[in-house]
Write an enzyme that holds these catalytic residues in place. Sequence first.
Site, PDB file in Angstrom:
ATOM      1  N   ARG A   1       0.297  10.212   0.961  1.00  0.00           N
ATOM      2  CA  ARG A   1       0.729  11.298   1.848  1.00  0.00           C
ATOM      3  C   ARG A   1       1.815  12.153   1.208  1.00  0.00           C
ATOM      4  NH1 ARG A   1       2.004   7.634   7.180  1.00  0.00           N
ATOM      5  NH2 ARG A   1       0.221   6.231   6.959  1.00  0.00           N
TER       6      ARG A   1
ATOM      7  N   GLU B   1       0.858  -1.179   0.000  1.00  0.00           N
ATOM      8  CA  GLU B   1       0.000   0.000   0.000  1.00  0.00           C
ATOM      9  C   GLU B   1       0.897   1.232   0.000  1.00  0.00           C
ATOM     10  OE1 GLU B   1      -2.384   2.398   3.474  1.00  0.00           O
ATOM     11  OE2 GLU B   1      -2.527   0.202   3.495  1.00  0.00           O
TER      12      GLU B   1
ATOM     13  N   LYS C   1     -10.509  -1.984   7.150  1.00  0.00           N
ATOM     14  CA  LYS C   1      -9.290  -1.609   7.857  1.00  0.00           C
ATOM     15  C   LYS C   1      -9.716  -1.113   9.242  1.00  0.00           C
ATOM     16  CE  LYS C   1      -5.500   1.762   7.607  1.00  0.00           C
ATOM     17  NZ  LYS C   1      -4.681   2.582   6.707  1.00  0.00           N
TER      18      LYS C   1
ATOM     19  N   THR D   1      -4.172   5.876   2.206  1.00  0.00           N
ATOM     20  CA  THR D   1      -4.493   7.249   2.618  1.00  0.00           C
ATOM     21  C   THR D   1      -5.281   7.972   1.528  1.00  0.00           C
ATOM     22  OG1 THR D   1      -2.305   7.183   3.668  1.00  0.00           O
ATOM     23  CG2 THR D   1      -3.559   9.184   3.956  1.00  0.00           C
TER      24      THR D   1
END
Length: 211
Positions: A44, A40, A128, A68
């Site tokens: 960011r 993943e 998640k 994210t």
Amino acid sequence: MLNIEQVAACGVVPVVVLEDAEQAVPTAKALLAGGINAMEITFRTAAAKDSIAKVAKEVPEMIVGAGTVINVDQLHDALDAGAKFIVSPGTSEEVIAEAVKLNVPVAPGVVTPSEIMIGLKYGLKVFKFFPAESYGGLKTIKALCGPFPQIRFIPTGGINQNNAEEYFKNPKIVAVGGSWMVTKDMVVAGDFAGITEKSAAATALFKQIRG
């Protein structure tokens, strides 16, 4: 069609922060060498989209996803770059709806029953759980599975080689997420041998428990 269980089949989904897209391919290869075939790459940093594109093109055996992801624009950017799955730190109904419409595996971040119910509305079964340790870890996960016995989790946040075992032993855990095997410092230092070593230890622990 790829699903989130297939993405997480190796038991560990590393959360990878890349400041330089040139680090993406060697990082992916180091993870693969340690038995991890999904990663993943978080949105960011400005290098995220290019990093995903490089891995998707040059390391096809790696299932590369975007983390994210907090809005639909980022979702589209990730998919344009070649991301195969989407992970979000929270529950955005718009992101979930768009991913489902496009048949892309998505794991939204949840910590409450209300967030889980939004995901269930779109047919999601794997979530998640983030930030896992800060929100009670397995104790909270077990409580949430009471009213929602059909769901499973990929807990992320505060999990490492020392406490992953207790998560792996719980059947409601699909896999764990984390960055202990691929820290930002390791990537910047080019410690790809270290990434492989820590990845191998993490996947060995998973196999030892799950077989």
